[in-house]
Enzyme design. Sequence first.
Site, mmCIF file in Angstrom:
data_model
loop_
_atom_site.group_PDB
_atom_site.id
_atom_site.type_symbol
_atom_site.label_atom_id
_atom_site.label_comp_id
_atom_site.label_asym_id
_atom_site.label_seq_id
_atom_site.Cartn_x
_atom_site.Cartn_y
_atom_site.Cartn_z
ATOM 1 N N ARG A 55 22.448 -17.700 3.797
ATOM 2 C CA ARG A 55 21.285 -18.347 3.176
ATOM 3 C C ARG A 55 20.746 -19.498 4.035
ATOM 4 O O ARG A 55 19.576 -19.845 3.942
ATOM 5 C CB ARG A 55 21.650 -18.846 1.771
ATOM 6 C CG ARG A 55 20.414 -19.128 0.951
ATOM 7 C CD ARG A 55 20.630 -19.622 -0.474
ATOM 8 N NE ARG A 55 21.881 -19.287 -1.081
ATOM 9 C CZ ARG A 55 22.813 -20.190 -1.433
ATOM 10 N NH1 ARG A 55 22.626 -21.475 -1.186
ATOM 11 N NH2 ARG A 55 23.921 -19.815 -2.010
ATOM 12 N N TYR A 108 -6.300 -21.628 -2.146
ATOM 13 C CA TYR A 108 -5.876 -20.235 -2.359
ATOM 14 C C TYR A 108 -5.536 -20.033 -3.851
ATOM 15 O O TYR A 108 -4.782 -20.817 -4.442
ATOM 16 C CB TYR A 108 -4.642 -20.017 -1.471
ATOM 17 C CG TYR A 108 -3.988 -18.672 -1.542
ATOM 18 C CD1 TYR A 108 -4.661 -17.517 -1.147
ATOM 19 C CD2 TYR A 108 -2.665 -18.546 -1.963
ATOM 20 C CE1 TYR A 108 -4.037 -16.278 -1.187
ATOM 21 C CE2 TYR A 108 -2.032 -17.309 -1.995
ATOM 22 C CZ TYR A 108 -2.731 -16.187 -1.612
ATOM 23 O OH TYR A 108 -2.105 -14.965 -1.647
ATOM 24 N N ASP A 182 -2.245 -26.426 3.862
ATOM 25 C CA ASP A 182 -2.112 -24.979 4.038
ATOM 26 C C ASP A 182 -2.864 -24.652 5.319
ATOM 27 O O ASP A 182 -4.092 -24.651 5.361
ATOM 28 C CB ASP A 182 -2.694 -24.218 2.831
ATOM 29 C CG ASP A 182 -2.461 -22.701 2.951
ATOM 30 O OD1 ASP A 182 -2.434 -22.195 4.093
ATOM 31 O OD2 ASP A 182 -2.337 -22.030 1.911
ATOM 32 N N LYS A 207 0.210 -13.628 7.731
ATOM 33 C CA LYS A 207 -1.114 -13.422 8.314
ATOM 34 C C LYS A 207 -1.015 -13.309 9.847
ATOM 35 O O LYS A 207 -0.472 -12.349 10.328
ATOM 36 C CB LYS A 207 -2.049 -14.549 7.860
ATOM 37 C CG LYS A 207 -2.034 -14.773 6.323
ATOM 38 C CD LYS A 207 -2.716 -13.650 5.563
ATOM 39 C CE LYS A 207 -2.455 -13.659 4.064
ATOM 40 N NZ LYS A 207 -2.854 -14.857 3.350
#
Length: 392
Positions: A55, A108, A182, A207
């Site tokens: 993790r 967003y 962002d 993206k």
Amino acid sequence: MTKDTKFVNAGRDKKFTQGTVNPVLQRASTVLFDNVAEMKDATRKRGEKHLFYGRRGTTTTFAFQQAMNEIEGGAGCYVYPCGTAAITASLLAFLKTGDHLLMVDSVYGPTRDFCDKVLASFGVEVTYYDPMIGKGIANLIQDNTKVIFTESPGSITMEVQDIPGICEVAKASNSDITVILDNTWGAGVLLQPFELGVDVSVQAATKYIGGHSDVMLGTATANEKSWPILREKSYLLGQCASADDISLALRGIRTLGVRLKQHQESAMTVANWLSNRKEVKQILHPAFESCAGHEYFERDFNGSNGLFSFVLNNSNPSALTAFLDGMHHFKMGFSWGGFESLVLSYENLHRERNYGNWQAGDVVIRLHIGLEDVNDLIEDLEQGFERLNSKL
Ligand SMILES: *Cc1c(COP(=O)(O)O)cnc(C)c1O
């Protein structure tokens, strides 16, 4: 080192590549220790790119974190299973019950939903602000304001924010405010977040970093001040990402420079062509004067990419459907940043936004200009306008 050279070399430290060109793809949950001393040593170093437990990341994760730090200029980078997870974890890291969040109105959509449906129920007060507010944000800061969230350019409507102005006001205030950006549109490349004063730069690596529409991934890169809190809280929230997905993002980074240049060039050609069409009312592309905040784009960004929008002059539902349904190269689908061209339409901005004067009946088309020949794309749009006009 120039950016293009950085994309080739970022994260390719020999301790991550072990002698091959690319960092190793290391899948792991359990890490094995030879003895007590080694286990104690790993426990001490568990936050510092050292194998401890899956993790916390593996060699593949560490190479990607280092690469993102080199590209964006941060003190540390956390990796998440998608961009939305990076956003929600970054907000949760710096907010608690009773705090106030200033959230940009052009954010967003899923970020907005998270504020309204999750943060609000945890007792975080949310104020949406005009993306064009700039230093005027000083008037909205309260004693309990802990985060100013920015996204520039804004989703769909592409308003470019005065990021340095907002950061300056945040730092001058008496509250300990974290400014989160962002930075997905900038891909960590077109804008240098930390030079502008941002504390945490979030990206949907889904993206342009991934760049091939085959991976979901998120990153949050932070400055020295914010990194320890971001890392600890993200870890406690159970955030981690698979080595396979991360290795795809590492591969994407190698071609990021050439891809962005081509996306930019083709998108500018298409946007220029659109600006001369009678069907188009307004181009929402940061490099165009018709886009809100164009002056900040000129000042703060070093280029653009393949994503922009435009407003239709005249439309009705059947004309819009005819336009969208007959496309050959522009496919309909969410997300962007891959090699392929995409188109989506937005008809509800007047309901989804508090600022920007959007009216019922306004239709915004968002395009992602991919790596196809630009003449094929223009021909596709030209035929689309013929179909649209035939139904008006
Ligand atoms: C796509 C996107 C996200 C979310 O990323 P996912 O990986 O799809 O969760 C966040 N912000 C912006 C600006 C985006 O375009």
